[in-house]
Scaffold this motif. Structure first.
Motif, short mmCIF file in Angstrom:
data_model
loop_
_atom_site.label_atom_id
_atom_site.label_comp_id
_atom_site.label_asym_id
_atom_site.label_seq_id
_atom_site.Cartn_x
_atom_site.Cartn_y
_atom_site.Cartn_z
N THR A 225 2.46 -1.64 6.15
CA THR A 225 2.26 -1.00 4.84
C THR A 225 1.93 -2.01 3.74
OG1 THR A 225 4.64 -1.10 4.37
CG2 THR A 225 3.82 0.91 5.43
N TRP A 226 1.64 -3.25 4.11
CA TRP A 226 1.28 -4.25 3.11
C TRP A 226 0.28 -5.23 3.72
CZ3 TRP A 226 2.05 -9.47 4.01
CH2 TRP A 226 2.91 -9.79 5.08
N THR B 158 8.56 8.53 -0.85
CA THR B 158 7.49 7.70 -0.32
C THR B 158 6.27 7.80 -1.23
OG1 THR B 158 8.21 7.97 1.98
CG2 THR B 158 5.93 7.31 1.63
N CYS C 131 4.92 0.81 11.19
CA CYS C 131 3.59 0.88 10.57
C CYS C 131 3.43 -0.22 9.51
CB CYS C 131 3.38 2.24 9.91
SG CYS C 131 3.28 3.62 11.06
N HIS D 140 -0.32 5.25 0.49
CA HIS D 140 -0.92 5.65 1.76
C HIS D 140 -0.96 4.47 2.72
CE1 HIS D 140 -2.48 9.28 -0.24
NE2 HIS D 140 -2.75 8.47 -1.26
N PHE D 141 -0.87 4.75 4.00
CA PHE D 141 -1.07 3.73 5.03
C PHE D 141 -1.59 4.42 6.28
CE2 PHE D 141 3.26 5.22 5.56
CZ PHE D 141 3.41 5.36 6.93
N LYS E 185 0.82 -1.22 0.00
CA LYS E 185 0.00 0.00 0.00
C LYS E 185 0.85 1.26 0.00
CE LYS E 185 -2.15 -1.50 3.67
NZ LYS E 185 -3.11 -1.59 4.81
N SER E 186 2.03 1.16 0.58
CA SER E 186 2.94 2.31 0.62
C SER E 186 4.36 1.78 0.64
CB SER E 186 2.67 3.15 1.87
OG SER E 186 3.58 4.23 1.95
#
Length: 260
Positions: free
Chosen positions: A126-127, A110, A124, A113-114, A102-103
């Motif tokens: 991000t997938w 970068t 965070c 978005h996440f 996703k990011s």
């Protein structure tokens, strides 16, 4: 067609082998605040529930059909996506395990978005998982339908290869960067807390190699699978138990068909 109906009840009314692809993102059992559904089942009850749903999905799917299941996770419950994949292993063959990115940060930039988190322990997420199941693990796919250009194309057209015999397109592998559209308003997202991008569904449908067919989403939500189907000339069937989501998805799909 969209149905305000429990997906298990709905699929039991369907004939055997009429569906070309199932593309869906079931509730993650992470206590996400949906409208009607309570996303906090005991773990084994949750897994047994999904196994039953996708077992029925196997019955309605063609023998050369495809099942794509998007599963997320959280830092405090990192196993849930993997446990769903393992639970479905008893009835399905995992043909491809794709990471939906996703990011990503690459080349000093970068992209995507996440959802940020505040933590002194975790990074965070991000997938998410995108499991591609088939009945026997031997179903052909069209890898170049979602292919990407070579970075050094000239190096690949030497010798026997020419621009005609080797197009500037390669398999992009099992990490798919598909960012969300920038939509800040909850109303524009149908007040749904866990949507996925239309392009993610489109890439799944393209990977099947089928130019048209019927796609089923047992957890249709705000209709992203239906929108992808309309974009690519597929038919769609979707179930949801929340009237608000069905209403939003219906309006969204009617507008899409009108614009097309």
């Amino acid at each position: 067609m969209l149905y305000l109906l429990d997906c298990l009840e709905g699929m039991k009314k369907m004939e055997n082998g009429g569906i070309d692809a199932i593309v869906t993102s079931p509730p993650y059992n992470l206590n996400i605040k949906y409208g009607k559904y309570g996303d906090n089942k005991p773990r084994q009850e949750y897994l047994d529930w999904l196994v039953e749903i996708f077992c029925e999905g196997k019955r309605v799917l063609k023998d050369d059909g495809h099942l794509f299941v998007n599963m997320g996770y959280s830092n405090v419950d990192p196993w849930v996506g993997m446990e769903v994949g393992l639970a479905l292993r008893q009835d399905w063959i995992l043909q491809n395990h794709i990471n939906w990115v996703k990011s990503i940060y690459v080349n000093d930039k970068t992209s995507g978005h996440f959802k940020p988190i505040n933590s002194k322990r975790f990074v965070c997420p991000t997938w998410e998982h995108l499991f591609h199941f088939t009945k026997d693990g031997k179903v052909e796919i069209d890898r170049l339908s979602v292919g990407v250009p070579y970075e050094y194309y000239e190096a690949n057209i030497r010798g026997k290869n020419t621009a005609e015999t080797k197009p500037n397109l390669r398999d992009k592998g099992n990490c798919w960067f598909v960012p969300y559209e920038t939509i800040n308003s909850k109303e524009l997202r149908g007040k749904h807390p866990a949507t996925f991008p239309v392009k993610l569904v489109e890439d799944c449908l393209k990977l099947t190699g089928k130019q048209s067919g019927v796609v089923l989403d047992p957890f249709m939500g705000t209709g992203s699978t239906g929108v992808a189907a309309v974009n690519l000339g597929w038919e769609y069937i979707g179930y949801d138990i929340d009237q608000d989501y069905i209403d939003f998805a219906t309006e969204r799909l009617e507008l899409k068909k009108f614009l097309n």
